[in-house]
Design a protein around this motif. Structure first.
Motif, PDB file in Angstrom:
ATOM      1  N   THR A  33      46.842  38.145  31.221  1.00 57.28           N
ATOM      2  CA  THR A  33      47.641  37.336  30.307  1.00 57.28           C
ATOM      3  C   THR A  33      47.262  37.544  28.838  1.00 57.28           C
ATOM      4  O   THR A  33      48.060  37.261  27.961  1.00 57.28           O
ATOM      5  CB  THR A  33      47.519  35.845  30.654  1.00 57.28           C
ATOM      6  OG1 THR A  33      46.144  35.470  30.642  1.00 57.28           O
ATOM      7  CG2 THR A  33      48.131  35.562  32.009  1.00 57.28           C
TER       8      THR A  33
ATOM      9  N   TRP B 155      45.254  44.294  44.493  1.00 58.62           N
ATOM     10  CA  TRP B 155      45.795  43.148  43.769  1.00 58.62           C
ATOM     11  C   TRP B 155      45.576  41.839  44.520  1.00 58.62           C
ATOM     12  O   TRP B 155      46.476  41.009  44.601  1.00 58.62           O
ATOM     13  CB  TRP B 155      47.274  43.370  43.461  1.00 58.62           C
ATOM     14  CG  TRP B 155      47.486  44.354  42.363  1.00 58.62           C
ATOM     15  CD1 TRP B 155      47.253  44.155  41.046  1.00 58.62           C
ATOM     16  CD2 TRP B 155      47.941  45.688  42.473  1.00 58.62           C
ATOM     17  NE1 TRP B 155      47.532  45.281  40.327  1.00 58.62           N
ATOM     18  CE2 TRP B 155      47.973  46.246  41.182  1.00 58.62           C
ATOM     19  CE3 TRP B 155      48.332  46.494  43.547  1.00 58.62           C
ATOM     20  CZ2 TRP B 155      48.371  47.548  40.925  1.00 58.62           C
ATOM     21  CZ3 TRP B 155      48.735  47.785  43.290  1.00 58.62           C
ATOM     22  CH2 TRP B 155      48.740  48.301  41.994  1.00 58.62           C
TER      23      TRP B 155
ATOM     24  N   PRO C  83      41.771  40.332  32.168  1.00 54.35           N
ATOM     25  CA  PRO C  83      42.731  39.225  32.048  1.00 54.35           C
ATOM     26  C   PRO C  83      44.127  39.748  31.720  1.00 54.35           C
ATOM     27  O   PRO C  83      44.355  40.268  30.625  1.00 54.35           O
ATOM     28  CB  PRO C  83      42.164  38.391  30.899  1.00 54.35           C
ATOM     29  CG  PRO C  83      41.363  39.347  30.093  1.00 54.35           C
ATOM     30  CD  PRO C  83      40.827  40.366  31.055  1.00 54.35           C
TER      31      PRO C  83
ATOM     32  N   LEU D 132      43.948  38.081  44.946  1.00 56.17           N
ATOM     33  CA  LEU D 132      43.790  36.982  43.999  1.00 56.17           C
ATOM     34  C   LEU D 132      42.426  37.012  43.321  1.00 56.17           C
ATOM     35  O   LEU D 132      42.315  36.814  42.108  1.00 56.17           O
ATOM     36  CB  LEU D 132      44.008  35.633  44.703  1.00 56.17           C
ATOM     37  CG  LEU D 132      43.803  34.399  43.825  1.00 56.17           C
ATOM     38  CD1 LEU D 132      44.771  34.401  42.651  1.00 56.17           C
ATOM     39  CD2 LEU D 132      43.931  33.139  44.640  1.00 56.17           C
ATOM     40  N   ARG D 133      41.378  37.303  44.072  1.00 49.30           N
ATOM     41  CA  ARG D 133      40.041  37.302  43.480  1.00 49.30           C
ATOM     42  C   ARG D 133      39.897  38.366  42.404  1.00 49.30           C
ATOM     43  O   ARG D 133      39.182  38.178  41.429  1.00 49.30           O
ATOM     44  CB  ARG D 133      38.963  37.453  44.546  1.00 49.30           C
ATOM     45  CG  ARG D 133      38.933  38.779  45.265  1.00 49.30           C
ATOM     46  CD  ARG D 133      37.730  38.817  46.215  1.00 49.30           C
ATOM     47  NE  ARG D 133      37.724  39.759  47.276  1.00 49.30           N
ATOM     48  CZ  ARG D 133      38.083  41.029  47.253  1.00 49.30           C
ATOM     49  NH1 ARG D 133      38.551  41.555  46.192  1.00 49.30           N
ATOM     50  NH2 ARG D 133      38.000  41.795  48.319  1.00 49.30           N
ATOM     51  N   ASN D 134      40.609  39.477  42.528  1.00 48.29           N
ATOM     52  CA  ASN D 134      40.565  40.519  41.494  1.00 48.29           C
ATOM     53  C   ASN D 134      41.305  40.087  40.228  1.00 48.29           C
ATOM     54  O   ASN D 134      40.941  40.490  39.122  1.00 48.29           O
ATOM     55  CB  ASN D 134      41.126  41.833  42.019  1.00 48.29           C
ATOM     56  CG  ASN D 134      40.170  42.499  42.980  1.00 48.29           C
ATOM     57  OD1 ASN D 134      38.980  42.204  42.980  1.00 48.29           O
ATOM     58  ND2 ASN D 134      40.688  43.388  43.803  1.00 48.29           N
ATOM     59  N   PHE D 135      42.345  39.260  40.384  1.00 45.46           N
ATOM     60  CA  PHE D 135      43.011  38.720  39.207  1.00 45.46           C
ATOM     61  C   PHE D 135      42.109  37.717  38.493  1.00 45.46           C
ATOM     62  O   PHE D 135      42.190  37.553  37.283  1.00 45.46           O
ATOM     63  CB  PHE D 135      44.343  38.048  39.579  1.00 45.46           C
ATOM     64  CG  PHE D 135      45.460  39.028  39.786  1.00 45.46           C
ATOM     65  CD1 PHE D 135      46.124  39.580  38.702  1.00 45.46           C
ATOM     66  CD2 PHE D 135      45.837  39.397  41.059  1.00 45.46           C
ATOM     67  CE1 PHE D 135      47.155  40.480  38.893  1.00 45.46           C
ATOM     68  CE2 PHE D 135      46.869  40.296  41.255  1.00 45.46           C
ATOM     69  CZ  PHE D 135      47.529  40.841  40.172  1.00 45.46           C
ATOM     70  N   LEU D 136      41.232  37.063  39.248  1.00 43.38           N
ATOM     71  CA  LEU D 136      40.334  36.072  38.655  1.00 43.38           C
ATOM     72  C   LEU D 136      39.138  36.712  37.952  1.00 43.38           C
ATOM     73  O   LEU D 136      38.677  36.205  36.926  1.00 43.38           O
ATOM     74  CB  LEU D 136      39.841  35.098  39.730  1.00 43.38           C
ATOM     75  CG  LEU D 136      40.922  34.226  40.376  1.00 43.38           C
ATOM     76  CD1 LEU D 136      40.331  33.425  41.521  1.00 43.38           C
ATOM     77  CD2 LEU D 136      41.551  33.318  39.347  1.00 43.38           C
ATOM     78  N   ILE D 137      38.622  37.824  38.499  1.00 45.07           N
ATOM     79  CA  ILE D 137      37.418  38.427  37.921  1.00 45.07           C
ATOM     80  C   ILE D 137      37.686  39.737  37.188  1.00 45.07           C
ATOM     81  O   ILE D 137      36.818  40.228  36.479  1.00 45.07           O
ATOM     82  CB  ILE D 137      36.338  38.665  39.010  1.00 45.07           C
ATOM     83  CG1 ILE D 137      36.837  39.645  40.071  1.00 45.07           C
ATOM     84  CG2 ILE D 137      35.894  37.372  39.626  1.00 45.07           C
ATOM     85  CD1 ILE D 137      35.779  40.071  41.061  1.00 45.07           C
TER      86      ILE D 137
ATOM     87  N   VAL E  27      43.344  45.737  37.425  1.00 41.57           N
ATOM     88  CA  VAL E  27      43.139  44.827  38.557  1.00 41.57           C
ATOM     89  C   VAL E  27      43.371  45.581  39.863  1.00 41.57           C
ATOM     90  O   VAL E  27      42.617  45.433  40.827  1.00 41.57           O
ATOM     91  CB  VAL E  27      44.079  43.600  38.459  1.00 41.57           C
ATOM     92  CG1 VAL E  27      44.072  42.794  39.753  1.00 41.57           C
ATOM     93  CG2 VAL E  27      43.697  42.720  37.281  1.00 41.57           C
TER      94      VAL E  27
END
Length: 132
Positions: A111, A99, A109, A101-106, A92
């Protein structure tokens, strides 16, 4: 088959095994989409079906060597998931914008490797738990 005759550890081992089959399918699709650009991507793809097979066999055939194998595999799964979390989190960060937020979304993953570790921990709980 009478499920009320099964112990909780046997049910948990069955659950963990089937969960690794499902997780393995998801991981394979994600890593295939990324063309397995890092050799470490093969670790969960190969280990998930092995976890499934050993767990299913252990569910039906109670042997000490299977308990030992399952325990070793679950410890391996904990470590592999934590290493995967590192790779995903780093993945990410190398995207444009770091880091955000949009990079965590796309991005990768973060988690999913933690789920791999958590499911391995549940497998270890099923092995080590002693009812009192």
């Amino acid at each position: 088959m009478y499920w009320n005759m099964w112990s909780i550890d046997r049910i948990l081992i069955l659950f963990v095994s089937v969960a690794f089959l499902v997780i393995g399918v998801q991981v394979t699709m994600f890593h295939y989409r990324q063309s397995f650009h890092n050799k470490a991507m093969w670790v969960p793809v190969i280990s998930s079906p092995i976890f499934f097979i050993v767990g299913i066999v252990l569910t039906w055939y109670n042997a000490s060597w299977l308990h030992t194998s399952f325990t070793v595999l679950m410890w391996f799964g904990v470590v592999a998931g934590l290493i995967g979390f590192y790779f995903h989190f780093r993945g990410v960060g190398v995207r444009v914008g770091g880091w955000a937020l949009r990079n965590f979304l796309i991005g990768p993953p973060i988690t999913l490797p933690l789920l791999f570790s958590a499911m391995s921990v549940l497998g270890l709980i099923s092995i080590y738990w002693k009812a009192r």
